[in-house]
Design an enzyme around this catalytic site. Structure first.
Site, PDB file in Angstrom:
ATOM      1  CG  HIS A 172      -1.682  -1.260   1.415  1.00  0.00           C
ATOM      2  ND1 HIS A 172      -2.901  -1.537   0.819  1.00  0.00           N
ATOM      3  CD2 HIS A 172      -1.353  -2.368   2.110  1.00  0.00           C
ATOM      4  CE1 HIS A 172      -3.294  -2.757   1.173  1.00  0.00           C
ATOM      5  NE2 HIS A 172      -2.356  -3.290   1.953  1.00  0.00           N
ATOM      6  CB  SER A 293      12.489  22.501 -15.517  1.00  0.00           C
ATOM      7  OG  SER A 293      11.692  23.661 -15.618  1.00  0.00           O
TER       8      SER A 293
END
Ligand code: ARG
Length: 480
Positions: A172, A293
Site C-alpha cells: 500500500h 526544466s
C-alpha cells in the site's frame, strides 16, 4: 523518406500503369481511394521478408516443374538486383502498385520479363502477406528476446551489488518490512523472465507457414509446402488454408506479450521516478536519462522512465486495435487485415527501443543506501519480527499481533522506533495483553534490527542476503 502525408501529391497520371488486377475494371479508382487502400508506404518494411518468401516459393515451383529452371534463375537474378536497390535506397516505391508485394513483383517483371510474371503461380497476396508478417515478426521476437537478456544481465549486476543493501519493502506504499534492494530488483528479473518465456512461446505459433494456402482454398498446382517451410525455417505448415490466410492471432499474442512486458517496465519506471524524488531520495539516475526544466533551474526530471510509463499506453492501444480488428471477421481474408501492420510494427519498435534504453539506464542507477536505511527507521518495519518473536515463545499469533500494535502505538506517542525502547518500556507497552510481556527477553533487540529481520527470512524466495545471492547465481545460470 517518402511523403505519406494526406496532402502529398499523389500524381494522378493520365496514363496510369495497369493494376495487377485491372482487367475487369472499367474506371480507375480516385486518388483518395488509391491512397486509402494502399499500404506500400508502411508494408515496405517487409521487403526483405517478401523477397525471401518469393525466392523460396520460386525454388519450390522450379523443383516441382511448375516453372522452368531458367525462370528460377531469372527470378533469382532479378530479386538480387531489387534487394540491392532497396538496400541502397534506390527502389522507387509507387503508390499505384498498392503494396510491397505488387511493387516488387512489378519491378521484377520489368527486370526479367516473363519469369517475373510466372512468380505468382500458385500463390496469392493473401498467403504471401501472412508469410511476410510471420517472417518479420519472427525476426523481431528474436531481437526482443536477446534484448531482454541484455536487460537482465545488467539488472543482475546491480542486484548483486545490492544483495545486502536494506530498504523498506512496501505494501500500500506504506513501509511494511525490510527487504534488500537486490531482492527488490530481482522481482523485476522474475517478471522479465516470464516476459521472455511468453515471447518464446508466441514464436512457436508465429513460426508456421501460410504459403501454399493461396487466396483461401489452396491451389491446383502440385506444390510442396513442406519444402518451402524448410527453406524459410518454419517449424511446420499451417494446416488449414482458410485459417492460414485470415487469422492474425499470432500478432495479437505478440502484442499481448509486449503489453505485459511494458506493464512490468512501467512498474519499475514508476518506482525509479518515486525513488528519485527528494521525498524518497533512494536513488539517483544518470544524467543521460534525465532532462532539466526550462523554467525551474533546480529540476532534474526522470523523462525516460516517465516515457516508458507513457508508451505502455501506446502499446496497450495497439493490442486493443488488433483485437478489435480481428473480432467478428468472417472467414477468410478481409482487407481489414491490412490494418494489422502499423500497430504491430509500432509495438515492436517501441519494445525494442525501450529495452535498449532500459538495459543502459539500469547501470546508471546510483544507490543512496543511507537514505534507504534511514527510511526503515520511520515505519516500524520490524513490527512483524517482534510479533513473530512472541509467537515463537508460545504466544498465539493474534495475541502477539495485538501486543505489538500496542507497542507501536506507544512508540508513536514517544516519537521513536521499536528498537529504541528499553526492555522494561517494551514490556509496559504490551502489559494489557496477558502473557505477552513476560515472553520478552534481551534477545529481542537482535530480532528488531534490520539485519536480524533480513537474515531471518532465509528460505528460497526470501529476502535474506544469502538467498538473494543464491537467486542471482540461479538467474545467471539460467541466462547462460
Ligand atoms: N496489402 C495487403 C495486406 O496487407 C495484401 C493482401 C491483399 N490481398 C487482397 N486480396 N487484396 O493485407
Amino acid at each position: 523518406m517518402t511523403d505519406t502525408t494526406p496532402s502529398a501529391d499523389l500524381g494522378a497520371s493520365p496514363q496510369q500503369p495497369a493494376k495487377a488486377w485491372s482487367g475487369r475494371f472499367s474506371e480507375p479508382v480516385s486518388d483518395l481511394v488509391k491512397r486509402y487502400t494502399a499500404s506500400v508506404f508502411f508494408d515496405n518494411r517487409m521487403a526483405e521478408q517478401d523477397i525471401r518468401g518469393s525466392l523460396a516459393h520460386a525454388k519450390m515451383l522450379a523443383k516441382q516443374g511448375i516453372i522452368g529452371a531458367q525462370d528460377l534463375a531469372d527470378i533469382e537474378r532479378g530479386m538480387a538486383q531489387i534487394k540491392g536497390e532497396i538496400e541502397r535506397g534506390e527502389f522507387a516505391w509507387n503508390l499505384d502498385d498498392e503494396d510491397v508485394h505488387l511493387n516488387i513483383e512489378k519491378r521484377l517483371t520489368a527486370l526479367v520479363g516473363d519469369a517475373g510474371k510466372r512468380l505468382h503461380t500458385g500463390r496469392s497476396r493473401n498467403d504471401q502477406v501472412a508469410t511476410d508478417i510471420r517472417l518479420w515478426l519472427r525476426d523481431a521476437i528474436d531481437r526482443i528476446i536477446a534484448l531482454i537478456g541484455d536487460f537482465q544481465k545488467n539488472l543482475l549486476d546491480v542486484a548483486e551489488a545490492n544483495a545486502a543493501t536494506p530498504m523498506p519493502g512496501f505494501t500500500h506504499l506504506q513501509v511494511a518490512q525490510p527487504v534488500t534492494f537486490g531482492h527488490h530488483l530481482m522481482a523485476y528479473f522474475e517478471m522479465s523472465r516470464r516476459d521472455a518465456e511468453r515471447f518464446a512461446d508466441c514464436r512457436k505459433r508465429v513460426n508456421r507457414l501460410p504459403l501454399g494456402s493461396a487466396a483461401l482454398a489452396g491451389t491446383s498446382y502440385p506444390i510442396d509446402r513442406e519444402f518451402v517451410a524448410a527453406e524459410l525455417g518454419f517449424d511446420e505448415v499451417c494446416y488449414n488454408s482458410l485459417d492460414a490466410v485470415s487469422d492474425r492471432d499470432f500478432a495479437i499474442e505478440f502484442c499481448a506479450a509486449s503489453s505485459l512486458l511494458m506493464t512490468h517496465l512501467s512498474r519499475l519506471s514508476e518506482e525509479l521516478i518515486l525513488w528519485m524524488s527528494p521525498r524518497f531520495g533512494f536513488i539517483d539516475l544518470a544524467d543521460r536519462f534525465c532532462t532539466g526544466s526550462s523554467i525551474m533551474p533546480q529540476k532534474k526530471n526522470p523523462d525516460v522512465p516517465e516515457l516508458v510509463r507513457g508508451k505502455t499506453g501506446r502499446v496497450n492501444g495497439s493490442l486493443i486495435a488488433l483485437l478489435t480488428l480481428m473480432k467478428g471477421q468472417p472467414l477468410a481474408y478481409n482487407k481489414d487485415n491490412q490494418e494489422d501492420k502499423e500497430p504491430l510494427f509500432d509495438t515492436a519498435d517501441t519494445v525494442i527501443d525501450t529495452l535498449r534504453i532500459y538495459a543502459d539506464m539500469i547501470t546508471g542507477i546510483r544507490v543512496k543506501a543511507d537514505n534507504m536505511r534511514g527510511a526503515l527507521t520511520q515505519g516500524y518495519a520490524t513490527a512483524t519480527d517482534l510479533a513473530d518473536y512472541l509467537v515463537k515463545k508460545g504466544l498465539p499469533f493474534r495475541d502477539a499481533h495485538e501486543a505489538v500494535a500496542l507497542a507501536v502505538r506507544a512508540a508513536e506517542g514517544r516519537g521513536c522506533d521499536l528498537p529504541q525502547f528499553s526492555l522494561d518500556e517494551l514490556r509496559a507497552a504490551m502489559a494489557h495483553v496477558p502473557g505477552a510481556a513476560d515472553k520478552l527477553a534481551d534477545d529481542i533487540f537482535g530480532v528488531l534490527t534490520v539485519e536480524g529481520s533480513l537474515g531471518s527470512r532465509n528460505h528460497v524466495g526470501g529476502t535474506a542476503p544469502a538467498q538473494v545471492q543464491a537467486a542471482i547465481v540461479r538467474a545467471r545460470a539460467r541466462l547462460g
